[in-house]
Motif scaffolding. Structure first.
Motif, PDB file in Angstrom:
ATOM      1  N   GLU A 141       0.804  -1.217   0.000  1.00 29.32           N
ATOM      2  CA  GLU A 141       0.000   0.000   0.000  1.00 29.32           C
ATOM      3  C   GLU A 141       0.838   1.269   0.000  1.00 29.32           C
ATOM      4  OE1 GLU A 141      -0.450  -2.567   1.775  1.00 29.32           O
ATOM      5  OE2 GLU A 141      -2.542  -3.246   1.688  1.00 29.32           O
ATOM      6  N   CYS A 142       2.137   1.160   0.275  1.00 28.67           N
ATOM      7  CA  CYS A 142       3.010   2.339   0.304  1.00 28.67           C
ATOM      8  C   CYS A 142       3.616   2.657  -1.056  1.00 28.67           C
ATOM      9  CB  CYS A 142       4.136   2.136   1.317  1.00 28.67           C
ATOM     10  SG  CYS A 142       3.572   2.058   3.030  1.00 28.67           S
ATOM     11  N   ARG A 143       3.370   1.832  -2.036  1.00 24.24           N
ATOM     12  CA  ARG A 143       3.943   2.060  -3.351  1.00 24.24           C
ATOM     13  C   ARG A 143       3.116   3.107  -4.082  1.00 24.24           C
ATOM     14  NH1 ARG A 143       5.169  -4.309  -4.885  1.00 24.24           N
ATOM     15  NH2 ARG A 143       6.587  -4.666  -3.139  1.00 24.24           N
ATOM     16  N   VAL A 144       3.735   4.203  -4.401  1.00 26.90           N
ATOM     17  CA  VAL A 144       3.039   5.338  -5.000  1.00 26.90           C
ATOM     18  C   VAL A 144       3.634   5.632  -6.371  1.00 26.90           C
ATOM     19  CG1 VAL A 144       2.458   6.357  -2.786  1.00 26.90           C
ATOM     20  CG2 VAL A 144       4.609   6.982  -3.889  1.00 26.90           C
ATOM     21  N   PRO A 145       2.829   6.230  -7.254  1.00 31.45           N
ATOM     22  CA  PRO A 145       3.366   6.607  -8.573  1.00 31.45           C
ATOM     23  C   PRO A 145       4.348   7.771  -8.456  1.00 31.45           C
ATOM     24  CG  PRO A 145       1.106   7.363  -8.329  1.00 31.45           C
ATOM     25  CD  PRO A 145       1.390   6.516  -7.132  1.00 31.45           C
ATOM     26  N   LYS A 146       5.364   7.734  -9.275  1.00 29.17           N
ATOM     27  CA  LYS A 146       6.349   8.811  -9.309  1.00 29.17           C
ATOM     28  C   LYS A 146       6.019   9.756 -10.462  1.00 29.17           C
ATOM     29  CE  LYS A 146       9.974   5.842  -7.409  1.00 29.17           C
ATOM     30  NZ  LYS A 146      11.321   5.260  -7.641  1.00 29.17           N
ATOM     31  N   LEU A 147       6.062  11.031 -10.174  1.00 29.07           N
ATOM     32  CA  LEU A 147       5.638  12.041 -11.141  1.00 29.07           C
ATOM     33  C   LEU A 147       6.821  12.627 -11.889  1.00 29.07           C
ATOM     34  CD1 LEU A 147       3.595  14.072 -12.386  1.00 29.07           C
ATOM     35  CD2 LEU A 147       3.989  15.510 -10.390  1.00 29.07           C
ATOM     36  N   GLN A 190      -8.045   3.088  -3.216  1.00 30.85           N
ATOM     37  CA  GLN A 190      -8.391   3.729  -1.954  1.00 30.85           C
ATOM     38  C   GLN A 190      -7.537   3.214  -0.800  1.00 30.85           C
ATOM     39  OE1 GLN A 190     -10.279   6.300  -1.527  1.00 30.85           O
ATOM     40  NE2 GLN A 190     -10.951   6.379  -3.645  1.00 30.85           N
ATOM     41  N   LYS A 191      -7.100   1.963  -0.881  1.00 28.01           N
ATOM     42  CA  LYS A 191      -6.295   1.411   0.216  1.00 28.01           C
ATOM     43  C   LYS A 191      -4.832   1.832   0.127  1.00 28.01           C
ATOM     44  CE  LYS A 191      -5.084  -2.999  -1.970  1.00 28.01           C
ATOM     45  NZ  LYS A 191      -5.127  -4.465  -1.847  1.00 28.01           N
ATOM     46  N   TYR A 192      -4.443   2.431  -0.988  1.00 23.99           N
ATOM     47  CA  TYR A 192      -3.058   2.846  -1.170  1.00 23.99           C
ATOM     48  C   TYR A 192      -2.853   4.258  -0.609  1.00 23.99           C
ATOM     49  CZ  TYR A 192      -1.850  -1.091  -4.173  1.00 23.99           C
ATOM     50  OH  TYR A 192      -1.580  -2.338  -4.662  1.00 23.99           O
ATOM     51  N   VAL A 193      -1.631   4.517  -0.187  1.00 28.58           N
ATOM     52  CA  VAL A 193      -1.300   5.855   0.284  1.00 28.58           C
ATOM     53  C   VAL A 193      -1.265   6.813  -0.897  1.00 28.58           C
ATOM     54  CG1 VAL A 193       1.195   5.580   0.036  1.00 28.58           C
ATOM     55  CG2 VAL A 193       0.299   7.145   1.766  1.00 28.58           C
ATOM     56  N   ARG A 194      -1.563   8.066  -0.645  1.00 30.99           N
ATOM     57  CA  ARG A 194      -1.579   9.076  -1.700  1.00 30.99           C
ATOM     58  C   ARG A 194      -0.273   9.875  -1.664  1.00 30.99           C
ATOM     59  NH1 ARG A 194      -7.730  11.454  -2.166  1.00 30.99           N
ATOM     60  NH2 ARG A 194      -8.799   9.450  -2.075  1.00 30.99           N
ATOM     61  N   SER A 195       0.354   9.971  -2.815  1.00 35.86           N
ATOM     62  CA  SER A 195       1.598  10.739  -2.896  1.00 35.86           C
ATOM     63  C   SER A 195       1.275  12.185  -3.267  1.00 35.86           C
ATOM     64  CB  SER A 195       2.530  10.124  -3.949  1.00 35.86           C
ATOM     65  OG  SER A 195       1.922  10.157  -5.226  1.00 35.86           O
ATOM     66  N   LEU A 196       1.942  13.099  -2.609  1.00 39.28           N
ATOM     67  CA  LEU A 196       1.738  14.533  -2.849  1.00 39.28           C
ATOM     68  C   LEU A 196       2.964  15.096  -3.558  1.00 39.28           C
ATOM     69  CD1 LEU A 196      -0.060  17.049  -2.381  1.00 39.28           C
ATOM     70  CD2 LEU A 196       1.182  17.395  -0.243  1.00 39.28           C
ATOM     71  N   HIS A 197       2.729  15.734  -4.702  1.00 41.36           N
ATOM     72  CA  HIS A 197       3.823  16.344  -5.474  1.00 41.36           C
ATOM     73  C   HIS A 197       3.494  17.819  -5.685  1.00 41.36           C
ATOM     74  CE1 HIS A 197       5.154  12.242  -6.559  1.00 41.36           C
ATOM     75  NE2 HIS A 197       3.865  11.985  -6.697  1.00 41.36           N
ATOM     76  N   CYS A 198       4.442  18.678  -5.405  1.00 36.89           N
ATOM     77  CA  CYS A 198       4.307  20.119  -5.668  1.00 36.89           C
ATOM     78  C   CYS A 198       5.496  20.540  -6.533  1.00 36.89           C
ATOM     79  CB  CYS A 198       4.257  20.909  -4.357  1.00 36.89           C
ATOM     80  SG  CYS A 198       2.911  20.426  -3.248  1.00 36.89           S
ATOM     81  N   PRO A 199       5.452  20.231  -7.837  1.00 43.02           N
ATOM     82  CA  PRO A 199       6.651  20.371  -8.672  1.00 43.02           C
ATOM     83  C   PRO A 199       6.896  21.759  -9.241  1.00 43.02           C
ATOM     84  CG  PRO A 199       4.883  19.375  -9.948  1.00 43.02           C
ATOM     85  CD  PRO A 199       4.330  19.622  -8.563  1.00 43.02           C
ATOM     86  N   PHE A 200       5.945  22.691  -9.080  1.00 42.83           N
ATOM     87  CA  PHE A 200       6.069  23.972  -9.782  1.00 42.83           C
ATOM     88  C   PHE A 200       6.476  25.113  -8.847  1.00 42.83           C
ATOM     89  CE2 PHE A 200       2.435  21.559 -11.650  1.00 42.83           C
ATOM     90  CZ  PHE A 200       3.106  21.104 -12.779  1.00 42.83           C
ATOM     91  N   THR A 201       7.017  24.795  -7.693  1.00 42.92           N
ATOM     92  CA  THR A 201       7.293  25.817  -6.676  1.00 42.92           C
ATOM     93  C   THR A 201       8.277  26.872  -7.170  1.00 42.92           C
ATOM     94  OG1 THR A 201       6.930  24.143  -4.972  1.00 42.92           O
ATOM     95  CG2 THR A 201       8.045  26.174  -4.303  1.00 42.92           C
ATOM     96  N   ASP A 202       9.289  26.472  -7.900  1.00 43.33           N
ATOM     97  CA  ASP A 202      10.368  27.390  -8.292  1.00 43.33           C
ATOM     98  C   ASP A 202      10.220  27.935  -9.705  1.00 43.33           C
ATOM     99  OD1 ASP A 202      11.544  26.930  -5.813  1.00 43.33           O
ATOM    100  OD2 ASP A 202      12.613  25.167  -6.563  1.00 43.33           O
TER     101      ASP A 202
END
Length: 631
Positions: A199-205, A264-276
């Motif tokens: 469940e900790c495996r998340v997609p990489k952006l 739904q049972k998987y963890v959600r990965s949060l990406h904020c790639p546009f900060t800079d």
């Protein structure tokens, strides 16, 4: 139901076992481990609680670990430690029956006695699941060591237990009850053990910016068909579903974050790639809006302002009087960082404020300065009711004038036709559309045939009653090409009815050949051969139309009934046409399609002469086709 009733849940508040970080252990199935003095320990599923008076449960401890199935996969395990107290006279009892026979007393003292203990667990929404541990008590070990013994139970993949579940654990022999909370998936995935938890495996952006002003999102991992993505502004903003793999570049901001997960049972990965990204900051400023109004409170009327933007901002807001420039009212500045920002239904962050003791009759304005911008924004002004009414009146008058001009422009052609109708003997039905006979050139190829059909469909859509020779092959086979053409020309009895002849290079050559033949020779051939001896229906109909055109020109009415259209390269002038066709209206398609439609609607009035009125066609027997004209 829980033992001792639902009251036990209240009791759990004092006995609650807090969740802790998970450890990993190497188990791949249910196991039980007994301390020294207990032997032949086995564990099995049990439906009901079974009491054993010879064994007491002194203490009960429950917790969770991660059991490793392999180096890359692990699952939840429920660990239960049970501390038992065995009666000193257990060797004198036999599963609840006291006393021993005199014979064989020494032998029974040497043999271990069987006993068991049952432990159950359940979540709030499920029935209890029980495990019964059976074991034998070694009398010698029991007398030599402390009477307290321990049993450790390992339950892999406990029934209906998942991350964040609250699990109640209790035994059949005591009032001991424990509640243990499984750590949440977010807690587990923040530890070093996350690599083995599915469940900790998340997609990489990954993302790339295209020249077409959009950002393409690319996710590495499992099947993207199972992927879910949502977009949120600020890390604590509301996440809105996003079902496309592209984002317009104008919508990208520095506070835009993306959440991605597989289920739904998987963890959600949060990406904020546009900060800079510099562009993302400018997009926030370009999508910033400010509105000014009045707020009514118990203290009176105040000037209110509302600022909305994709991201929360830092800066200042102040009121001003608008003169040549907006002069600041001192002592009213407010900081955007103070107070609360709220997210509206459109996903924009809003900040609302008021200025007290402001005279709204002077139509005050508001200025905004955002940190990072090189200039101030505003003024944003408040308009009182009287000024708004005057503005609405001016706008209404302008709209009325514009609407009148648009109507006059749209009806310009109608008015011209109405005036023409008045000058030509009275009112006629403007826009009336008559019959059109569309004739193909001889020996057409597929491309020309398709163009003729498209022109026929276009005229039908415009409201004309269209007859195309290509659409009437069955009738031509039954009647013959010439009688069929005669039947169509009989319908042309109004000034709006026309015959449209399609020209190609082959048609021009055929016209030249026909024009150079002697009229008597042509008449002889027609009378000798007859209709049935001529093979090509295209050639028959086209040749007949040439006869009619010649008869029309001899009567001085060239262009009244016949129009020419050409699909290929345009002619430089009318002189490039054979002499027979000169003087007839020629339209180059598709560039002159509007002019052709106008000519057909107007009925060719520009080419009419005198007071002649077309009344129809008449078959003249041996004289061939003759046009009948009424003067």
């Amino acid at each position: 139901m829980f033992p001792r009733g639902w009251f036990i849940w209240w009791l759990l508040l004092t006995l609650h076992t807090p969740a802790c970080c998970l450890e990993i252990c190497e188990y791949d199935s249910d196991e039980v481990i007994c301390s020294q003095g207990l032997s032949e320990c086995t564990m099995k599923n049990e439906i009901l609680l079974v009491k054993n008076d010879a064994v007491d449960v002194q203490n009960l401890t429950a917790y969770f670990k991660l059991c490793s199935k392999s180096k890359e996969s692990c699952t939840l395990c429920l660990m239960i430690d049970v501390e038992l107290h065995i009666h000193p006279d257990f060797d004198m009892e036999d599963e609840g029956h006291s006393g021993l026979d005199e014979e064989g007393d020494n032998e029974e003292m040497r043999n271990p006695k069987a006993a068991s203990v049952t432990v159950c667990y359940q979540t709030a929404s499920t029935l209890p699941a029980c495990k019964k541990v059976e074991f034998k008590v070694n009398h010698t070990a029991l007398t030599e060591q402390n009477q307290a013994k321990q049993i450790s139970m390992v339950i892999t993949e406990p029934f209906s237990v998942s991350f964040s579940s609250k699990v109640l654990v209790y035994s059949s022999k005591s009032d001991l009850t424990r509640e243990v909370v499984v750590p949440s998936i977010d807690e587990v995935c923040s530890q070093e053990l996350r690599n083995c938890v599915e469940e900790c495996r998340v997609p990489k952006l990954r993302f790339s910016i295209h020249k077409d002003n959009y950002v393409e999102l690319q996710f590495d991992g499992r099947n993207n068909s199972l992927l879910s993505v949502c977009v949120q502004y600020e890390k604590n903003g509301r996440c809105q579903s996003w079902n496309r793999m592209t984002i317009p570049l104008s919508s990208v901001t520095h506070c835009m974050c993306l959440k991605a997960w597989y289920d739904q049972k998987y963890v959600r990965s949060l990406h904020c790639p546009f900060t800079d990204m510099d562009l993302s900051q400018r997009n926030v400023w370009q999508n910033l809006s400010v509105s000014v109004g009045q707020a009514q409170t118990t203290y009176g009327t105040m000037l209110s302002w509302n600022l909305s933007a994709p991201c929360r901002l830092e800066g200042e807001v102040w009121p001003c009087h608008r003169e040549n420039s907006c002069r600041e009212m001192k002592g009213f500045r407010q900081q955007l960082s103070n107070g609360t920002w709220k997210q509206n239904s459109k996903g924009l962050w809003e900040k609302i404020g008021v200025f007290e003791d402001i005279n709204l009759q002077l139509s005050p304005c508001v200025m905004v300065k955002v940190t990072g911008m090189g200039h101030e924004l505003g003024p944003f002004c408040f308009n009182n009711t009287d000024r708004c009414r005057l503005s609405l009146l001016v706008v209404g008058v302008m709209l009325l004038v514009c609407l009148t001009a648009i109507i006059f422009y749209l009806l310009h052609d109608f008015v011209k036709k109405w005036v023409w109708s008045w000058h030509h003997g009275g009112f006629v039905k403007i826009g009336r559309k008559g019959n059109v006979v569309l004739l193909s050139p001889p020996d057409v190829d597929d491309a020309v045939s398709e163009s003729v059909c498209q022109l026929g469909f276009l005229l039908c859509k415009q409201g004309f009653n269209v007859s195309v020779d290509q659409w009437s092959r069955k009738e031509q086979s039954t009647l013959g090409p010439l009688p069929w053409l005669y039947s169509q020309l009989l319908e042309l009895n109004s000034r709006w009815d026309r015959v449209v002849v399609v020209l190609t290079r082959k048609a021009l050559e055929r016209t030249e050949e026909w024009a150079h033949q002697h009229k008597e020779v042509i008449k002889t051939k027609w009378e000798d051969k007859g209709v049935s001896q001529i093979g090509s229906p295209y050639s028959d109909v086209f040749t007949a139309s040439l006869c009619l055109i010649q008869a029309d020109k001899q009567l001085g009415r060239a262009g009244e009934r016949f129009l020419l259209v050409k699909f290929d390269s345009p002619l430089r002038s009318d002189r490039n046409l054979p002499e027979l066709l000169q003087g007839l209206p020629l339209f180059q398609l598709p560039s002159q399609t509007p002019a052709l439609l106008t000519e057909l609607i107007a009925g060719g009035t520009a080419g009419r002469s005198g007071g002649k009125t077309w009344t129809g066609w008449k078959w003249g027997g041996s004289d061939g086709w003759r046009a009948k004209t009424k003067y």
